[in-house]
Scaffold this motif. Structure first.
Motif, PDB file in Angstrom:
ATOM      1  N   ARG A  31      33.782  20.509  22.544  1.00  0.00           N
ATOM      2  CA  ARG A  31      32.714  21.192  21.810  1.00  0.00           C
ATOM      3  C   ARG A  31      32.277  22.399  22.627  1.00  0.00           C
ATOM      4  O   ARG A  31      31.732  22.255  23.716  1.00  0.00           O
ATOM      5  CB  ARG A  31      31.553  20.238  21.561  1.00  0.00           C
ATOM      6  CG  ARG A  31      31.978  19.123  20.623  1.00  0.00           C
ATOM      7  CD  ARG A  31      30.834  18.271  20.141  1.00  0.00           C
ATOM      8  NE  ARG A  31      31.323  17.322  19.165  1.00  0.00           N
ATOM      9  CZ  ARG A  31      31.658  16.059  19.459  1.00  0.00           C
ATOM     10  NH1 ARG A  31      31.533  15.610  20.678  1.00  0.00           N
ATOM     11  NH2 ARG A  31      32.105  15.253  18.507  1.00  0.00           N
ATOM     12  N   GLU A  51      31.923  20.903  26.361  1.00  0.00           N
ATOM     13  CA  GLU A  51      31.849  19.496  26.746  1.00  0.00           C
ATOM     14  C   GLU A  51      32.873  18.704  25.938  1.00  0.00           C
ATOM     15  O   GLU A  51      32.990  18.888  24.726  1.00  0.00           O
ATOM     16  CB  GLU A  51      30.446  18.977  26.466  1.00  0.00           C
ATOM     17  CG  GLU A  51      30.189  17.587  26.969  1.00  0.00           C
ATOM     18  CD  GLU A  51      28.722  17.215  26.844  1.00  0.00           C
ATOM     19  OE1 GLU A  51      28.428  16.023  27.005  1.00  0.00           O
ATOM     20  OE2 GLU A  51      27.881  18.078  26.577  1.00  0.00           O
ATOM     21  N   ILE A  52      33.596  17.824  26.611  1.00  0.00           N
ATOM     22  CA  ILE A  52      34.579  16.985  25.927  1.00  0.00           C
ATOM     23  C   ILE A  52      33.928  15.651  25.585  1.00  0.00           C
ATOM     24  O   ILE A  52      33.358  14.988  26.445  1.00  0.00           O
ATOM     25  CB  ILE A  52      35.831  16.777  26.787  1.00  0.00           C
ATOM     26  CG1 ILE A  52      36.527  18.116  26.974  1.00  0.00           C
ATOM     27  CG2 ILE A  52      36.766  15.764  26.142  1.00  0.00           C
ATOM     28  CD1 ILE A  52      37.740  18.082  27.833  1.00  0.00           C
ATOM     29  N   GLU A  53      34.005  15.315  24.297  1.00  0.00           N
ATOM     30  CA  GLU A  53      33.421  14.078  23.812  1.00  0.00           C
ATOM     31  C   GLU A  53      34.221  13.597  22.611  1.00  0.00           C
ATOM     32  O   GLU A  53      34.515  14.374  21.701  1.00  0.00           O
ATOM     33  CB  GLU A  53      31.964  14.340  23.409  1.00  0.00           C
ATOM     34  CG  GLU A  53      31.195  13.096  23.043  1.00  0.00           C
ATOM     35  CD  GLU A  53      29.747  13.442  22.741  1.00  0.00           C
ATOM     36  OE1 GLU A  53      29.283  13.089  21.647  1.00  0.00           O
ATOM     37  OE2 GLU A  53      29.092  14.081  23.594  1.00  0.00           O
ATOM     38  N   ASP A  54      34.594  12.324  22.609  1.00  0.00           N
ATOM     39  CA  ASP A  54      35.329  11.721  21.492  1.00  0.00           C
ATOM     40  C   ASP A  54      36.601  12.488  21.140  1.00  0.00           C
ATOM     41  O   ASP A  54      36.909  12.701  19.974  1.00  0.00           O
ATOM     42  CB  ASP A  54      34.441  11.596  20.247  1.00  0.00           C
ATOM     43  CG  ASP A  54      33.230  10.716  20.474  1.00  0.00           C
ATOM     44  OD1 ASP A  54      33.357   9.725  21.233  1.00  0.00           O
ATOM     45  OD2 ASP A  54      32.159  11.010  19.922  1.00  0.00           O
ATOM     46  N   CYS A  96      36.488  11.053  29.290  1.00  0.00           N
ATOM     47  CA  CYS A  96      35.803  12.317  29.055  1.00  0.00           C
ATOM     48  C   CYS A  96      34.306  12.120  29.211  1.00  0.00           C
ATOM     49  O   CYS A  96      33.847  11.113  29.661  1.00  0.00           O
ATOM     50  CB  CYS A  96      36.185  12.891  27.708  1.00  0.00           C
ATOM     51  SG  CYS A  96      37.961  13.026  27.550  1.00  0.00           S
ATOM     52  N   GLY A  97      33.560  13.086  28.807  1.00  0.00           N
ATOM     53  CA  GLY A  97      32.116  12.981  28.945  1.00  0.00           C
ATOM     54  C   GLY A  97      31.625  13.808  30.110  1.00  0.00           C
ATOM     55  O   GLY A  97      32.372  14.517  30.754  1.00  0.00           O
TER      56      GLY A  97
END
Length: 106
Positions: free
Chosen positions: A100, A93-96, A27-28
């Motif tokens: 979000r 945004e995809i994070e962890d 992701c990221g």
């Protein structure tokens, strides 16, 4: 008679490929558009690449926790669980392992 995927099967397959690719890539990156089904268990909301055939539905396949305010969503509900019958489009945004949100549209 040959089998032909329905529009919903094709959408679910596309969402599945997208979610799998993001998971493999770690992701990221910047904000983007993400499509899938929403499932709200009352503890968390998840964006899912497919819905399981249970009742009420659960996420089938890959999924991400959704963080942020959802806009107007057409929910179905049973036994304290809410879900969308159709894929929704979310921007964020995809994070962890979480999506979000920056803005929402259907």
């Amino acid at each position: 008679m040959s089998w032909r995927p329905s529009a919903s099967t094709t959408a679910a397959s596309s969402a599945s490929l997208w979610l799998s690719a993001l998971a493999l890539a770690g992701c990221g990156g910047g904000p983007g558009d993400h499509t899938g089904y929403l499932v709200d268990t009352g503890r968390e909301v998840r964006l899912c690449d497919a819905l399981a055939e249970s009742y009420p539905p659960q996420c089938g396949g890959e999924s991400f926790r959704v963080e942020g305010e959802l806009g107007a969503v057409d929910w179905s509900e049973a036994q304290g669980v809410r879900w969308t019958d159709r894929p929704v489009l979310l921007r964020g945004e995809i994070e962890d392992g979480a999506l979000r949100l920056s803005e929402t549209s259907r």
